[in-house]
Write a protein that holds these residues in place. Structure first.
Motif, PDB file in Angstrom:
ATOM      1  N   THR A 176       3.044   7.498   7.346  1.00 16.39           N
ATOM      2  CA  THR A 176       3.782   7.403   6.086  1.00 16.39           C
ATOM      3  C   THR A 176       3.005   7.960   4.899  1.00 16.39           C
ATOM      4  OG1 THR A 176       4.932   5.423   6.877  1.00 16.39           O
ATOM      5  CG2 THR A 176       4.935   5.801   4.498  1.00 16.39           C
ATOM      6  N   ARG A 177       1.764   7.536   4.749  1.00 19.57           N
ATOM      7  CA  ARG A 177       0.987   7.882   3.551  1.00 19.57           C
ATOM      8  C   ARG A 177      -0.089   8.920   3.799  1.00 19.57           C
ATOM      9  NH1 ARG A 177      -1.976   3.440  -0.475  1.00 19.57           N
ATOM     10  NH2 ARG A 177      -3.295   4.927  -1.581  1.00 19.57           N
ATOM     11  N   PHE A 178      -0.563   9.035   5.054  1.00 19.46           N
ATOM     12  CA  PHE A 178      -1.632   9.980   5.376  1.00 19.46           C
ATOM     13  C   PHE A 178      -1.235  10.892   6.539  1.00 19.46           C
ATOM     14  CE2 PHE A 178      -3.580   6.145   3.610  1.00 19.46           C
ATOM     15  CZ  PHE A 178      -4.368   6.673   2.589  1.00 19.46           C
TER      16      PHE A 178
ATOM     17  N   PRO B 274       0.797  -1.232   0.000  1.00 20.76           N
ATOM     18  CA  PRO B 274       0.000   0.000   0.000  1.00 20.76           C
ATOM     19  C   PRO B 274       0.828   1.281   0.000  1.00 20.76           C
ATOM     20  CG  PRO B 274       0.063  -0.906   2.205  1.00 20.76           C
ATOM     21  CD  PRO B 274       0.748  -1.905   1.324  1.00 20.76           C
ATOM     22  N   THR B 275       2.130   1.176   0.226  1.00 21.04           N
ATOM     23  CA  THR B 275       2.982   2.371   0.229  1.00 21.04           C
ATOM     24  C   THR B 275       4.044   2.331  -0.858  1.00 21.04           C
ATOM     25  OG1 THR B 275       4.441   1.363   1.891  1.00 21.04           O
ATOM     26  CG2 THR B 275       2.645   2.762   2.702  1.00 21.04           C
ATOM     27  N   GLY B 276       3.971   1.356  -1.762  1.00 22.52           N
ATOM     28  CA  GLY B 276       4.948   1.263  -2.842  1.00 22.52           C
ATOM     29  C   GLY B 276       6.350   1.001  -2.339  1.00 22.52           C
ATOM     30  N   ALA B 277       6.484   0.136  -1.322  1.00 19.75           N
ATOM     31  CA  ALA B 277       7.793  -0.091  -0.702  1.00 19.75           C
ATOM     32  C   ALA B 277       8.576  -1.226  -1.342  1.00 19.75           C
ATOM     33  CB  ALA B 277       7.618  -0.384   0.791  1.00 19.75           C
ATOM     34  N   VAL B 278       7.939  -2.021  -2.212  1.00 22.68           N
ATOM     35  CA  VAL B 278       8.598  -3.210  -2.749  1.00 22.68           C
ATOM     36  C   VAL B 278       9.022  -2.969  -4.198  1.00 22.68           C
ATOM     37  CG1 VAL B 278       8.415  -5.697  -3.106  1.00 22.68           C
ATOM     38  CG2 VAL B 278       7.119  -4.608  -1.264  1.00 22.68           C
ATOM     39  N   ARG B 279      10.241  -3.383  -4.506  1.00 25.06           N
ATOM     40  CA  ARG B 279      10.774  -3.306  -5.861  1.00 25.06           C
ATOM     41  C   ARG B 279      11.416  -4.642  -6.224  1.00 25.06           C
ATOM     42  NH1 ARG B 279       8.534   0.934  -5.111  1.00 25.06           N
ATOM     43  NH2 ARG B 279       9.171   3.016  -5.796  1.00 25.06           N
ATOM     44  N   VAL B 280      11.350  -4.995  -7.514  1.00 25.31           N
ATOM     45  CA  VAL B 280      12.058  -6.172  -8.018  1.00 25.31           C
ATOM     46  C   VAL B 280      12.728  -5.773  -9.321  1.00 25.31           C
ATOM     47  CG1 VAL B 280      11.935  -8.620  -8.621  1.00 25.31           C
ATOM     48  CG2 VAL B 280      10.318  -7.680  -6.979  1.00 25.31           C
TER      49      VAL B 280
END
Length: 538
Positions: free
Chosen positions: A290-292, A168-174
């Motif tokens: 973090t997001r709100f 939900p916070t766009g914290a994961v990358r591959v």
């Protein structure tokens, strides 16, 4: 300078708030101070809704420069015959269709003026209305880095990218087949763990129970006590733990009840009409910070139940067995490990499971639970069970990250004023639905309901010793000017990308990939649609 322009269609209630939401996302990346961001969002949302309710069409233009945000919303519509009357709170000419959907309460224009440092309105009958507002900005200060308890096993990653889409916070990358969790964005919510079928994403560090000489009191949440099926009821588990050398087994339920009572008391004392947010779930508190961040003032200033229980229990050493990484991080960061040992629930599964193969031989969260082995299901699945949780006190209880985000989005837009308080849980079914737990949550809740647990008779809601603070989150840079420059570079890169938002690059979307490229975390060739990369697209 940043300049934005958004088209608004009159009468389109389905997309109402779309323009202000886009603006909100942009401003969060720049790093506007939460209180100021809240003012901007109220003014922008009310101005947008004014067009949707009263006009045929309109445009919102925003300019950000020199520490000020200038907003102009110009529409083509019937205009306002009497501006003075329209500025009075409660006066409304909204049609019945708008009122039936909860809009048009006559607070729009007064709210825009109240939240602006400069406000001006011009209108011509039969032509339309133009609203101009200016708000002074303040940037965030520097924040200490936040820790988290979620880690990635690169060797186990299958590259399915489901975790990238779930966060939900766009914290994961591959990127380049290498999974990574951006620590400054991670809120320990388990969304990535729940969707990972290979066991590559894990919570906590595996460790054993303390030796018998170190065993004293153990804290076991009610959701954990009810995890071991008919062969190990909650009562038998408590007896087992005492036989293993623990003098007392405590659960957090009394502190949860005390927190709820204090939330209701806070509602009665609160002057504004925004809902009070219960801090019952540490992952949701992290999400707000973090997001709100503009909703931080609405978070009740109390410890979560598990934190309050540990804080109030004088016995040391104290062992805490928790069902989620957010609780792991919270307690590990607050207490010295020599006094409070915090472990994930998998340690208990391994210990109890030595005599119960169906539990002890399973792997980490994300793998099949006993009721799903060999493709068989002995009861209703987690995904199928989505019955809402109810509260007799009128508190809105919401569980599951998707629904929690939706509720917080509405609150940030100034809605839900008819709701006194919100009790949000990141996991469906609350703590019983954590993906680190293996029992069907409906069964676990049923078993836990008949347990007479040991919870301190003097359990009480305990105020936080430190205030909530906005995290770095999606903010690009602590310095406002630098953040604006970075956002401009991201826009330049974004214009070169296809805009498909497919996520095949290993980032949540094209906007996230553009950010990764500018910040050195990825290359433009990671996009499978870029240049000659189309052949890579599966």
């Amino acid at each position: 300078m940043i300049q934005e322009s958004y088209a608004i269609t009159g009468g389109n209630y389905k997309n109402a708030g779309f323009a202000s939401n886009l603006l909100k996302t942009r401003l969060k990346r720049v790093g506007i101070e939460p209180e100021v961001l809240r003012k901007i969002m109220i003014a922008a949302y009310e101005a947008e809704m004014n067009v949707v309710i009263h006009a045929d069409r309109g445009t919102m233009r925003v300019a950000l420069d020199d520490g000020y945000l200038d907003m102009e919303v110009k529409d083509e519509g019937p205009g306002i015959p009497d501006i003075g009357l329209a500025m009075k709170e409660g006066y409304s000419t909204a049609p019945e269709t708008a009122r039936d959907m909860g809009f048009g309460a006559g607070m729009g224009l007064p709210n825009i003026k109240r939240n602006s440092d400069f406000f001006r309105i011009e209108s011509a009958v039969g032509k339309g209305t133009c609203i101009r507002a200016t708000i002074q900005l303040r940037p965030h200060g520097r924040q200490a880095p936040h820790k988290n308890s979620i880690s990635v096993r690169e060797d186990l990653c299958s590259g399915c990218l489901s975790c990238v889409r779930a966060c939900p916070t766009g914290a994961v990358r591959v990127h380049s087949k290498r999974p990574e969790i951006l620590a400054h964005r991670c809120i320990d919510c388990t969304a990535c763990i729940e969707t990972c079928t290979s066991g590559a994403i894990q919570a906590g560090s595996r460790r054993f129970f303390p030796s018998r000489a170190e065993r004293g009191t153990v804290v076991v949440p009610l959701s954990v006590l009810a995890q071991f099926g008919e062969s190990m009821s909650p009562r038998l588990l408590i007896r087992y733990l005492k036989e293993e050398g623990f003098s007392r087994v405590l659960t957090e339920t009394g502190y949860k009840d005390a927190l709820k009572k204090e939330i209701l008391s806070t509602v009665r004392r609160k002057k504004d009409t925004m809902p009070v947010i219960s801090p019952v779930c540490p992952a949701v508190v992290n999400l707000v910070e973090t997001r709100f961040p503009s909703l931080i003032p609405d978070l009740a200033p109390y410890m979560s139940p598990i934190d309050a229980l540990v804080f109030s229990t004088p016995q040391r050493p104290l062992l805490c067995i928790v069902p989620c990484p957010a609780q792991l991080t919270l307690l590990r960061s607050r207490y010295d490990e020599s006094e409070v040992i915090v472990v994930a629930v998998d340690v208990l599964y391994d210990t109890v499971g030595k005599g119960q193969p169906s539990f002890g031989q399973k792997g980490h969260a994300g793998r099949k639970r006993p009721d799903e082995e060999n493709g068989k299901k002995n009861g209703p699945s987690r995904q199928a069970e989505k019955e809402p949780m109810h509260d007799p006190n009128g508190i809105l209880v919401v569980s599951g990250m998707k629904d929690v985000v939706d509720i917080l989005e509405r609150m940030e837009n100034g809605c839900l004023r008819d709701v006194p308080a919100v009790e949000p849980y990141a996991c469906r079914y609350g703590c019983f639905g954590s993906p680190l737990l293996r029992e069907n949550p409906a069964f676990a809740i049923y078993r836990a309901g008949s347990l007479e647990y040991d919870s301190a008779a003097n359990a009480a809601a305990i105020r936080k010793t430190a205030p909530y603070t906005a995290r770095q989150g999606i903010r690009l840079h602590p310095n406002l000017s630098e953040a604006v420059l970075l956002l401009g570079k991201i826009d330049d890169v974004l214009r070169t990308l296809p805009g498909k938002d497919c996520g095949l690059c290993g980032a949540p979307g094209c906007d996230a990939l553009a950010e990764d490229i500018v910040l050195g975390r990825a290359q433009v060739t990671d996009c499978v649609h870029f240049g000659g990369n189309q052949e890579k697209n599966p």
